[in-house]
Enzyme design. Structure first.
Site, PDB file in Angstrom:
ATOM      1  N   GLY A   9       1.013  -1.092  -0.014  1.00 59.45           N
ATOM      2  CA  GLY A   9       0.073  -0.108  -0.058  1.00 59.45           C
ATOM      3  C   GLY A   9       0.777   1.233   0.081  1.00 59.45           C
ATOM      4  O   GLY A   9       0.371   2.130   0.257  1.00 59.45           O
ATOM      5  N   GLY A  15      -0.079   4.917   3.095  1.00 56.86           N
ATOM      6  CA  GLY A  15       1.313   4.260   3.064  1.00 56.86           C
ATOM      7  C   GLY A  15       2.292   5.049   2.607  1.00 56.86           C
ATOM      8  O   GLY A  15       3.570   4.836   2.608  1.00 56.86           O
ATOM      9  N   TYR A 134     -14.663  -5.259   9.072  1.00 54.53           N
ATOM     10  CA  TYR A 134     -13.575  -4.388   8.716  1.00 54.53           C
ATOM     11  C   TYR A 134     -12.607  -4.753   9.952  1.00 54.53           C
ATOM     12  O   TYR A 134     -11.531  -5.055  10.121  1.00 54.53           O
ATOM     13  CB  TYR A 134     -13.480  -3.071   8.484  1.00 54.53           C
ATOM     14  N   LYS A 138      -8.663  -7.011  11.557  1.00 54.10           N
ATOM     15  CA  LYS A 138      -7.464  -6.772  12.443  1.00 54.10           C
ATOM     16  C   LYS A 138      -7.124  -7.554  13.637  1.00 54.10           C
ATOM     17  O   LYS A 138      -6.048  -8.050  13.815  1.00 54.10           O
ATOM     18  CB  LYS A 138      -7.528  -5.405  12.554  1.00 54.10           C
ATOM     19  N   ARG A 207     -15.317  11.179  18.183  1.00 52.62           N
ATOM     20  CA  ARG A 207     -14.076  10.365  17.535  1.00 52.62           C
ATOM     21  C   ARG A 207     -12.887  11.285  17.785  1.00 52.62           C
ATOM     22  O   ARG A 207     -12.920  12.254  18.071  1.00 52.62           O
ATOM     23  CB  ARG A 207     -14.463  10.585  16.185  1.00 52.62           C
TER      24      ARG A 207
END
Length: 312
Positions: A9, A15, A134, A138, A207
């Site tokens: 990435g 990335g 998602y 992880k 957040r």
């Protein structure tokens, strides 16, 4: 001692910042891409690692996006991320890679955690349904790194990264992170002379946001530290979506009305990382304030708007 690092990435939003930061620290960073390097194909993955012969692998490639894509594409998100991660772990172990760092996400925390999320909460309960597909990939990678460490001695590292924003992000609503989506909404409204911007949900969820350049520095510091347990990587500062919207509106010079579409989901009501262990392990705090980072991002976006809007 500088390493030879294979970075997946490496041309993506996060990335490319990781590549820049690691090169600044003297590492040789190789960023192969498709079609020659296809992480969905175990043979292609193994062949590429045999050619590069890295000391370290940093895995930042992912099939990801904001809340919209997480709700719309759970199968693709789960399948692609698990297959890419497992192919890469297996190939890395077979060519003698010493260290494997994979980028984690705050989405992997339990949806019911109250207060700031500590690393000890990582396996404390089910994920929020909106990000389960998602986030669980992880967790798969953490278990995979532990398994390969026991079986082959390869050291695994995982920074658990909070919400990212910065230059080169994806700004389209479907795949964007929340900050990038709001930047595009308000910038478009100013250009089109709209008097109203409609935002998802109630604006109440809280957040945490970290500038991509700071997060890349944190990844480089973690890599150098040798610390091998999952480690929160963020600012530890909570901001409501309403507050974020108001900052973006001001920085883009939008002077109209912000309307909240309460038919859209809010997601988890609070998602903020406890970064006390990060400060202890890395002896570091992200230096860029939210306002300063958003100002940089908006300046870049306005200078590259056509190119940025074209990214899918």
């Amino acid at each position: 001692m500088p390493d030879r690092i294979l970075l997946t990435g490496g041309t993506g939003f996060f990335g490319r910042r990781i590549a820049e930061t690691l090169r600044e620290r003297g590492h040789t960073v190789v960023t192969p891409g498709r079609p020659d390097f296809d992480l969905m194909d175990p043979s292609s993955t193994r062949r590429t690692l045999e050619q590069v012969r890295p000391d370290t692998v940093v895995h930042s490639a992912a099939h990801y996006g904001g809340l919209g894509i997480c709700v719309a594409e759970p199968v693709q998100i789960f399948q692609r991320n698990v297959i890419m991660g497992v192919n890469l772990l297996d190939a890395a172990s077979k060519v003698g890679v010493k260290k494997f760092l994979t980028i984690g996400s705050a989405c992997a925390y339990a949806g019911s955690v109250n207060g700031d999320m500590k690393e000890s909460d990582f396996w404390s309960g089910p994920l929020h349904p909106s990000v389960e597909a998602y986030g669980f990939t992880k967790k798969v990678m953490e278990v995979g790194m532990r398994a390969y460490n026991r079986g082959t001695g390869m050291i695994g590292q995982m920074p658990i990264v909070t919400n990212l924003y910065g230059e080169h992000d994806v700004f389209g609503e479907y795949r964007s992170h929340v900050a990038a989506a709001l930047i595009k909404k308000f910038a478009d409204a100013v250009i089109e002379k709209k008097k109203q911007v409609v935002c998802w949900g109630t604006g109440a969820p809280v957040r945490e946001f970290i500038y991509s350049g700071d997060a890349a520095e944190g990844v480089a510091l973690l890599l150098a530290s040798g610390y091998s347990e999952p480690l929160n990587l963020g600012t530890g500062i909570g901001t409501s979506i309403k507050e974020l919207s108001e900052i973006v509106a001001r920085l883009t010079r939008f002077d109209g009305e912000i309307v909240w579409d309460r038919t859209k989901p809010d997601g988890v009501m609070r998602k903020v990382l406890d970064v006390s262990k990060m400060k202890s392990v890395l002896d570091w705090t992200p230096p860029t304030s939210l306002e300063a980072g958003l100002a940089r991002t908006i300046k870049w976006y306005m200078a590259h708007k056509a190119e940025a809007d074209a990214r899918a």
